[in-house]
Design an enzyme around this catalytic site. Structure first.
Site, PDB file in Angstrom:
ATOM      1  N   THR A 133       0.812  -1.206   0.000  1.00 38.29           N
ATOM      2  CA  THR A 133       0.000   0.000   0.000  1.00 38.29           C
ATOM      3  C   THR A 133       0.854   1.267   0.000  1.00 38.29           C
ATOM      4  O   THR A 133       1.995   1.244   0.486  1.00 38.29           O
ATOM      5  CB  THR A 133      -0.898  -0.005   1.266  1.00 38.29           C
ATOM      6  OG1 THR A 133      -1.460   1.282   1.444  1.00 38.29           O
ATOM      7  CG2 THR A 133      -0.102  -0.333   2.523  1.00 38.29           C
ATOM      8  N   ASP A 134       0.266   2.368  -0.459  1.00 41.47           N
ATOM      9  CA  ASP A 134       0.980   3.658  -0.396  1.00 41.47           C
ATOM     10  C   ASP A 134       1.072   4.180   1.045  1.00 41.47           C
ATOM     11  O   ASP A 134       1.841   5.089   1.328  1.00 41.47           O
ATOM     12  CB  ASP A 134       0.293   4.701  -1.287  1.00 41.47           C
ATOM     13  CG  ASP A 134      -1.149   5.010  -0.889  1.00 41.47           C
ATOM     14  OD1 ASP A 134      -1.715   4.304  -0.023  1.00 41.47           O
ATOM     15  OD2 ASP A 134      -1.725   5.971  -1.456  1.00 41.47           O
ATOM     16  N   TYR A 158      -1.793  -0.593  10.928  1.00 42.31           N
ATOM     17  CA  TYR A 158      -1.922  -1.262   9.624  1.00 42.31           C
ATOM     18  C   TYR A 158      -0.719  -0.941   8.744  1.00 42.31           C
ATOM     19  O   TYR A 158      -0.040  -1.840   8.239  1.00 42.31           O
ATOM     20  CB  TYR A 158      -3.219  -0.830   8.922  1.00 42.31           C
ATOM     21  CG  TYR A 158      -3.242  -1.142   7.434  1.00 42.31           C
ATOM     22  CD1 TYR A 158      -3.221  -2.457   6.976  1.00 42.31           C
ATOM     23  CD2 TYR A 158      -3.279  -0.115   6.480  1.00 42.31           C
ATOM     24  CE1 TYR A 158      -3.230  -2.750   5.608  1.00 42.31           C
ATOM     25  CE2 TYR A 158      -3.292  -0.399   5.115  1.00 42.31           C
ATOM     26  CZ  TYR A 158      -3.269  -1.707   4.678  1.00 42.31           C
ATOM     27  OH  TYR A 158      -3.261  -1.994   3.328  1.00 42.31           O
TER      28      TYR A 158
END
Ligand code: NAD
Ligand code: TYD
Length: 352
Positions: A133-134, A158
């Protein structure tokens, strides 16, 4: 000739199901194995249209179980792995960080170890592709975009767990020569998206005339990409990307949350034959998320120039397709929002 064996982890989830469908339909020469634990986010209904194809096999299993993973890899000897299985929701990571460490970090290391064991230094035509993810890059202010060289600075449990898993993938390449690729993508939207994330949650609440909970003042910015364009980027990177490299994937499509929700309300007013402005009345500002990252934006220049990838739909087209899918698949929504979802919703949103 024996088919190439491709393992896709997390294939019953949102993005994974689009990747599995794409690989099963486009590559009849591959045997596609979907390994998924079927957590609350995994749903075999997502793959009904391809489940009977002969080049598709589902395996129920847990990536955190090292013995199970080792035996599975020894039995099937996968040629390629596309790793998507993860705990993926920031709000849940704030309530229960350890689950994210176990699934996202330990689960990834188990897969890396098993790949290393079965390939045993024979790396020709082998690949471990890690989907990330970014959010690992942290947050941006009003200007700039994340590139592949932006330093990691994760802010939520996360994103910290995903950053850690990325580091392990990179370290296995550097230390053991394991053939790896990583991609870091911006926020996805599209069909089969579990209604805990912004867009499907808002669609579900608009349909049911429930309040639309916007965190803080709704000024946070996300860069939205249609999920099928992400799946196509993964396909291109898997087949044509350079070994050991990272590729950023994004939609070049930034929206403030509040503006996105209003846009969605107006689209759904039309679809549901409501008066313009009716759904907007459901917007409710609620307590902000702890540590809420202000802005994400991705520079996909490397992917575009090296592999000629481009998003195939505008946000308007993609969002309309998405809304149409939810309106014609209300049974899917009803199934995933019954039972445990109600408890989740109560604990996250009621008295927030
Ligand atoms: P999701 O939560 O919809 O699906 C995750 C899948 O993983 C589910 O099918 C779940 O059952 C499975 N899973 C969870 N724990 C498992 C375990 N221990 N063993 C086996 N399977 C397990 O997630 P998603 O949104 O489809 O995201 C997929 C991947 O893409 C994740 O790695 C996520 O970090 C990454 N990603 C997501 C986005 C996004 O906008 N959703 C953006 C960029 C990257
Ligand atoms: P989300 O879909 O959870 O993705 P992420 O946090 O991984 O970017 O949230 C997208 C944005 O929408 C984020 O800024 C938080 C906000 N948000 C709300 O305002 N209300 C909601 O109910 C949810 C789920 C998210």
């Amino acid at each position: 000739m024996e088919r190439k064996k491709i393992l896709i982890t997390g294939g019953a989830g949102f993005i994974g199901s689009h990747v599995v469908r794409r690989f099963v339909n486009n590559y009849p020469d591959y045997q596609v194995f979907n390994l998924d634990k079927l957590t609350y986010a995994g749903n075999l209904e997502n793959l009904k249209d391809i489940e009977k194809k002969e080049n598709y096999t589902f395996i129920k299993g847990d990536i955190t179980d090292a013995d199970f993973i080792t035996h599975l890899f020894q039995e099937i000897k996968f040629d390629g792995i596309i790793h998507l299985a993860a705990e993926s929701h920031v709000d849940r990571s704030i309530s229960n960080p350890l689950e994210f460490v176990v699934t996202n970090v330990l689960g990834t290391v188990n897969l890396l170890n098993a790949a290393r064991l079965i390939w045993n230094g024979q790396y020709t035509d082998r690949l471990f592709y890690h989907v990330s993810t970014d959010e690992v890059y942290g947050e941006l202010g009003d200007h700039g975009k994340f590139t592949e060289t932006t330093p990691y600075s994760p802010n939520s449990p996360y994103s910290a767990s995903k950053a850690s898993s990325d580091h392990f993938v990179r370290a296995y390449h550097h230390t053991y020569g394991l053939p790896v690729k990583i991609s870091n993508c911006s926020n996805n939207y599209g069909s089969h998206h579990f209604p805990e994330k912004l867009i499907p949650l808002m669609i579900n609440n608009i349909m049911n005339n429930n309040p639309l909970p916007v965190y803080g003042k709704g000024e946070n910015v996300r860069d939205w990409l249609f999920v099928e364009d992400h799946a196509r980027a993964i396909d291109m990177i898997f087949h044509m990307g350079r070994m050991g490299e990272t590729y950023n994937i994004g939609g070049n499509n930034e929206w403030k949350n509040i503006e996105l929700v209003i846009f969605l309300c107006r689209l759904m007013d039309r679809k549901l034959s409501r008066q313009e402005g009716e759904s907007e009345k459901l917007i409710t500002f609620v307590t902000d998320r702890a540590g809420h990252d202000f802005r994400y934006a991705i520079d996909s220049g490397k992917l575009m120039s090296e592999l000629q990838w481009q998003p195939s739909v505008t946000f308007e087209q993609g969002l309309e397709k998405t809304v149409d899918w939810y309106l014609s698949n209300q049974d899917w929504l009803n199934n995933v929002t019954s039972g445990a979802y109600q408890k989740y919703y109560q604990s996250m949103y009621i008295n927030r």
